[in-house]
Enzyme design. Structure first.
Site, PDB file in Angstrom:
ATOM      1  N   PRO A   2       3.333  -8.759  -3.070  1.00 43.98           N
ATOM      2  CA  PRO A   2       2.868 -10.048  -3.588  1.00 43.98           C
ATOM      3  C   PRO A   2       1.355 -10.197  -3.406  1.00 43.98           C
ATOM      4  O   PRO A   2       0.820  -9.911  -2.336  1.00 43.98           O
ATOM      5  CB  PRO A   2       3.623 -11.053  -2.712  1.00 43.98           C
ATOM      6  N   GLU A   3       0.690 -10.608  -4.473  1.00 39.26           N
ATOM      7  CA  GLU A   3      -0.746 -10.848  -4.416  1.00 39.26           C
ATOM      8  C   GLU A   3      -0.974 -12.354  -4.367  1.00 39.26           C
ATOM      9  O   GLU A   3      -0.021 -13.131  -4.247  1.00 39.26           O
ATOM     10  CB  GLU A   3      -1.423 -10.187  -5.607  1.00 39.26           C
TER      11      GLU A   3
END
Length: 277
Positions: A2-3
Protein backbone atom coordinates in the site's frame (compact mmCIF):
# COMPACT_ATOMS: atom_id res chain seq x y z
CA UNK A 1 2.65 -2.57 -0.90
CA UNK A 2 0.00 0.00 0.00
CA UNK A 3 1.24 3.46 -0.95
CA UNK A 4 0.06 6.80 0.36
CA UNK A 5 -3.35 6.83 -1.43
CA UNK A 6 -4.18 3.37 -0.13
CA UNK A 7 -3.11 4.22 3.44
CA UNK A 8 -5.08 7.47 3.28
CA UNK A 9 -8.11 5.49 2.12
CA UNK A 10 -7.74 3.18 5.13
CA UNK A 11 -7.34 6.21 7.41
CA UNK A 12 -10.57 7.77 6.18
CA UNK A 13 -12.43 4.49 6.64
CA UNK A 14 -11.16 4.00 10.18
CA UNK A 15 -12.09 7.59 10.97
CA UNK A 16 -15.70 6.86 10.01
CA UNK A 17 -15.89 3.56 11.87
CA UNK A 18 -13.99 3.71 15.15
CA UNK A 19 -13.73 7.32 16.35
CA UNK A 20 -15.40 7.57 19.75
CA UNK A 21 -15.22 3.83 20.46
CA UNK A 22 -13.44 2.46 23.53
CA UNK A 23 -11.14 -0.56 23.69
CA UNK A 24 -12.42 -3.11 26.22
CA UNK A 25 -10.16 -6.06 25.41
CA UNK A 26 -7.22 -6.93 23.19
CA UNK A 27 -6.42 -10.36 21.75
CA UNK A 28 -3.08 -10.93 20.07
CA UNK A 29 -3.00 -14.16 18.02
CA UNK A 30 0.33 -13.10 16.48
CA UNK A 31 2.44 -11.21 19.08
CA UNK A 32 5.17 -10.34 16.56
CA UNK A 33 2.83 -7.74 15.05
CA UNK A 34 3.68 -5.59 18.08
CA UNK A 35 7.11 -4.00 18.21
CA UNK A 36 8.44 -4.01 21.76
CA UNK A 37 6.67 -5.24 24.91
CA UNK A 38 3.34 -6.70 23.81
CA UNK A 39 1.92 -6.75 27.34
CA UNK A 40 2.76 -3.06 27.82
CA UNK A 41 1.06 -2.39 24.48
CA UNK A 42 -2.13 -4.13 25.59
CA UNK A 43 -2.12 -2.38 28.95
CA UNK A 44 -1.53 0.97 27.24
CA UNK A 45 -4.61 0.73 25.00
CA UNK A 46 -7.10 -0.81 27.43
CA UNK A 47 -10.11 1.39 28.24
CA UNK A 48 -8.79 4.11 25.92
CA UNK A 49 -11.01 5.72 23.29
CA UNK A 50 -10.03 6.31 19.67
CA UNK A 51 -10.13 10.08 19.23
CA UNK A 52 -8.49 10.71 15.86
CA UNK A 53 -6.78 8.87 13.00
CA UNK A 54 -3.81 10.65 11.40
CA UNK A 55 -1.39 9.62 8.68
CA UNK A 56 2.25 10.46 7.99
CA UNK A 57 3.61 9.04 4.75
CA UNK A 58 2.59 5.37 4.79
CA UNK A 59 2.14 5.28 8.58
CA UNK A 60 -1.23 5.32 10.33
CA UNK A 61 -1.38 7.10 13.67
CA UNK A 62 -4.34 5.92 15.76
CA UNK A 63 -4.78 8.52 18.51
CA UNK A 64 -6.13 7.46 21.91
CA UNK A 65 -7.76 9.42 24.70
CA UNK A 66 -5.02 8.50 27.19
CA UNK A 67 -2.34 10.42 25.25
CA UNK A 68 -1.05 7.31 23.54
CA UNK A 69 -0.84 6.68 19.79
CA UNK A 70 -0.74 3.36 17.95
CA UNK A 71 1.78 3.73 15.12
CA UNK A 72 0.78 1.24 12.43
CA UNK A 73 2.56 0.34 9.20
CA UNK A 74 0.69 -1.99 6.82
CA UNK A 75 3.85 -3.02 4.93
CA UNK A 76 2.98 -5.40 2.07
CA UNK A 77 -0.58 -6.59 2.67
CA UNK A 78 -1.83 -5.40 6.05
CA UNK A 79 -5.57 -4.66 6.27
CA UNK A 80 -8.00 -3.46 8.91
CA UNK A 81 -11.62 -4.58 9.18
CA UNK A 82 -14.41 -3.92 11.66
CA UNK A 83 -16.42 -7.01 12.62
CA UNK A 84 -19.27 -7.92 14.98
CA UNK A 85 -17.84 -8.87 18.34
CA UNK A 86 -17.27 -12.62 18.61
CA UNK A 87 -16.41 -13.01 14.93
CA UNK A 88 -14.01 -15.92 14.47
CA UNK A 89 -10.51 -14.60 13.65
CA UNK A 90 -9.37 -15.09 10.07
CA UNK A 91 -6.39 -17.26 9.23
CA UNK A 92 -4.11 -14.23 9.20
CA UNK A 93 -5.72 -12.07 11.91
CA UNK A 94 -2.87 -10.77 14.05
CA UNK A 95 -4.55 -8.54 16.62
CA UNK A 96 -8.14 -7.87 17.69
CA UNK A 97 -9.30 -4.76 19.55
CA UNK A 98 -12.68 -5.47 21.13
CA UNK A 99 -14.80 -2.32 21.36
CA UNK A 100 -17.45 -1.22 23.84
CA UNK A 101 -20.15 -1.04 21.14
CA UNK A 102 -20.09 -4.80 20.47
CA UNK A 103 -17.77 -4.54 17.48
CA UNK A 104 -14.12 -5.47 17.04
CA UNK A 105 -11.27 -3.94 15.05
CA UNK A 106 -9.26 -6.68 13.30
CA UNK A 107 -5.80 -6.26 11.84
CA UNK A 108 -5.18 -8.96 9.21
CA UNK A 109 -1.94 -9.56 7.33
CA UNK A 110 -1.34 -12.50 5.01
CA UNK A 111 2.36 -11.73 4.69
CA UNK A 112 2.82 -10.92 8.41
CA UNK A 113 5.16 -8.00 7.66
CA UNK A 114 3.03 -5.22 9.16
CA UNK A 115 3.94 -3.83 12.54
CA UNK A 116 2.46 -1.56 15.20
CA UNK A 117 3.97 0.09 18.25
CA UNK A 118 2.53 2.19 21.08
CA UNK A 119 3.94 5.67 21.57
CA UNK A 120 3.31 8.65 23.78
CA UNK A 121 1.37 11.08 21.59
CA UNK A 122 3.70 13.73 20.21
CA UNK A 123 6.76 11.52 20.68
CA UNK A 124 6.11 8.85 18.05
CA UNK A 125 9.59 9.11 16.56
CA UNK A 126 11.11 7.85 19.82
CA UNK A 127 9.67 4.39 19.16
CA UNK A 128 9.56 4.69 15.36
CA UNK A 129 12.67 6.68 14.35
CA UNK A 130 11.89 6.47 10.62
CA UNK A 131 8.95 8.83 11.17
CA UNK A 132 11.33 11.67 11.97
CA UNK A 133 13.24 11.12 8.73
CA UNK A 134 10.28 11.22 6.34
CA UNK A 135 10.35 13.79 3.56
CA UNK A 136 7.52 16.22 2.87
CA UNK A 137 4.03 15.02 2.05
CA UNK A 138 3.23 15.16 -1.69
CA UNK A 139 0.86 18.10 -1.32
CA UNK A 140 0.80 21.65 -2.66
CA UNK A 141 1.66 23.07 0.76
CA UNK A 142 4.45 20.66 1.76
CA UNK A 143 6.21 19.68 -1.47
CA UNK A 144 7.60 23.03 -2.61
CA UNK A 145 9.61 23.62 -5.77
CA UNK A 146 12.52 25.20 -3.83
CA UNK A 147 12.70 22.05 -1.71
CA UNK A 148 12.79 19.85 -4.80
CA UNK A 149 15.44 21.95 -6.54
CA UNK A 150 17.66 21.73 -3.46
CA UNK A 151 17.08 18.07 -2.56
CA UNK A 152 17.19 16.68 -6.09
CA UNK A 153 20.41 18.53 -6.94
CA UNK A 154 22.26 16.57 -4.25
CA UNK A 155 21.62 13.09 -5.64
CA UNK A 156 23.04 11.16 -8.60
CA UNK A 157 20.64 8.26 -8.08
CA UNK A 158 18.27 7.31 -10.90
CA UNK A 159 15.14 9.41 -10.48
CA UNK A 160 12.95 6.29 -10.05
CA UNK A 161 15.08 5.16 -7.10
CA UNK A 162 15.08 8.66 -5.64
CA UNK A 163 11.29 8.93 -5.74
CA UNK A 164 10.98 5.69 -3.77
CA UNK A 165 13.16 7.06 -0.96
CA UNK A 166 10.69 7.98 1.78
CA UNK A 167 13.26 10.35 3.29
CA UNK A 168 13.00 12.52 0.17
CA UNK A 169 9.22 12.53 -0.43
CA UNK A 170 6.85 10.62 1.82
CA UNK A 171 4.39 8.11 0.46
CA UNK A 172 5.40 7.45 -3.15
CA UNK A 173 5.85 3.80 -4.08
CA UNK A 174 6.48 1.79 -7.22
CA UNK A 175 3.10 2.33 -8.87
CA UNK A 176 2.92 6.09 -8.54
CA UNK A 177 6.60 6.60 -9.34
CA UNK A 178 6.06 4.93 -12.74
CA UNK A 179 2.93 7.00 -13.28
CA UNK A 180 4.39 10.44 -12.55
CA UNK A 181 7.57 9.77 -14.54
CA UNK A 182 5.48 8.76 -17.57
CA UNK A 183 3.31 11.84 -17.18
CA UNK A 184 6.41 14.04 -16.90
CA UNK A 185 8.19 12.37 -19.87
CA UNK A 186 11.22 11.56 -17.71
CA UNK A 187 13.25 8.38 -18.24
CA UNK A 188 13.35 6.44 -14.94
CA UNK A 189 17.15 6.03 -15.09
CA UNK A 190 17.84 9.77 -15.46
CA UNK A 191 20.28 10.91 -12.74
CA UNK A 192 18.25 12.99 -10.32
CA UNK A 193 20.65 15.93 -10.34
CA UNK A 194 20.35 16.24 -14.14
CA UNK A 195 16.70 17.28 -14.06
CA UNK A 196 16.12 20.90 -15.04
CA UNK A 197 14.06 23.34 -13.02
CA UNK A 198 11.31 23.05 -15.62
CA UNK A 199 11.32 19.24 -15.40
CA UNK A 200 11.16 19.45 -11.60
CA UNK A 201 8.26 21.86 -11.79
CA UNK A 202 6.35 19.53 -14.12
CA UNK A 203 7.21 16.51 -11.98
CA UNK A 204 6.04 18.30 -8.83
CA UNK A 205 2.72 19.19 -10.43
CA UNK A 206 2.18 15.62 -11.57
CA UNK A 207 3.13 14.10 -8.20
CA UNK A 208 0.66 16.28 -6.32
CA UNK A 209 -2.13 15.78 -8.85
CA UNK A 210 -1.61 12.01 -9.21
CA UNK A 211 -1.63 11.31 -5.48
CA UNK A 212 -4.77 13.43 -5.03
CA UNK A 213 -6.45 11.68 -7.97
CA UNK A 214 -5.57 8.23 -6.60
CA UNK A 215 -6.99 9.12 -3.19
CA UNK A 216 -10.20 10.26 -4.88
CA UNK A 217 -10.46 6.80 -6.49
CA UNK A 218 -9.78 5.07 -3.12
CA UNK A 219 -6.34 3.82 -4.10
CA UNK A 220 -5.09 1.06 -6.39
CA UNK A 221 -5.80 -2.65 -6.01
CA UNK A 222 -3.18 -4.65 -7.90
CA UNK A 223 -3.02 -7.76 -5.71
CA UNK A 224 -5.02 -7.67 -2.50
CA UNK A 225 -5.59 -4.13 -1.21
CA UNK A 226 -9.04 -3.39 0.20
CA UNK A 227 -10.28 -0.69 2.54
CA UNK A 228 -11.87 -1.19 5.97
CA UNK A 229 -15.24 -1.76 4.31
CA UNK A 230 -13.80 -4.66 2.29
CA UNK A 231 -13.96 -2.65 -0.93
CA UNK A 232 -11.14 -2.70 -3.49
CA UNK A 233 -9.63 0.48 -4.87
CA UNK A 234 -10.55 1.70 -8.33
CA UNK A 235 -7.46 3.58 -9.47
CA UNK A 236 -6.00 0.51 -11.22
CA UNK A 237 -8.47 1.37 -13.99
CA UNK A 238 -6.77 4.78 -14.40
CA UNK A 239 -3.13 3.66 -14.60
CA UNK A 240 -1.22 4.95 -17.63
CA UNK A 241 2.17 3.25 -17.16
CA UNK A 242 2.38 0.76 -14.31
CA UNK A 243 1.48 -2.77 -15.38
CA UNK A 244 1.13 -1.84 -19.08
CA UNK A 245 4.29 -3.51 -20.42
CA UNK A 246 3.82 -4.45 -24.09
CA UNK A 247 0.73 -2.29 -24.45
CA UNK A 248 0.77 0.87 -26.59
CA UNK A 249 1.77 4.09 -24.90
CA UNK A 250 -1.39 6.12 -24.37
CA UNK A 251 0.45 9.17 -25.69
CA UNK A 252 2.37 7.97 -28.76
CA UNK A 253 1.42 4.34 -29.35
CA UNK A 254 4.94 2.92 -28.82
CA UNK A 255 4.88 -0.41 -26.91
CA UNK A 256 5.67 0.12 -23.25
CA UNK A 257 8.74 -1.67 -21.91
CA UNK A 258 9.77 -2.90 -18.49
CA UNK A 259 13.23 -2.79 -16.92
CA UNK A 260 14.69 -3.06 -13.43
CA UNK A 261 15.73 0.16 -11.71
CA UNK A 262 17.14 -0.33 -8.23
CA UNK A 263 15.77 -3.89 -8.26
CA UNK A 264 12.24 -2.59 -8.85
CA UNK A 265 10.19 -3.40 -11.93
CA UNK A 266 9.76 -0.18 -13.90
CA UNK A 267 7.45 0.38 -16.86
CA UNK A 268 7.95 3.32 -19.23
CA UNK A 269 7.68 4.46 -22.85
CA UNK A 270 11.03 4.28 -24.69
CA UNK A 271 9.92 6.98 -27.12
CA UNK A 272 8.32 9.54 -24.81
CA UNK A 273 10.70 9.01 -21.91
CA UNK A 274 14.11 9.40 -23.52
CA UNK A 275 17.29 9.18 -21.45
CA UNK A 276 19.81 11.85 -22.49
CA UNK A 277 23.52 11.10 -21.99
Amino acid sequence: MPELPEVETVRRGLEKLIIGTTVTAVNVPYPKVITGDSQAFVTGVMQATFTKIDRRGKYLLLRLSNQHTIVSHLRMEGQYSVEPIGTTPYKHTEIIFELADDRALFYNDTRRFGRMVLATTGHESLVSPSLAKLGPEPTEADLTLPYMINAFSKSKKPIKTFLLDQNQIAGIGNIYADEVLWQSKIHPETPTNQLSKLQLSILRTNIIAEIARAIKHHGTTVHSFSNVFGEVGKFQNELEAYGRVGEPCLRCGTPMVKIKVGQRGTTFCPFCQVKFD
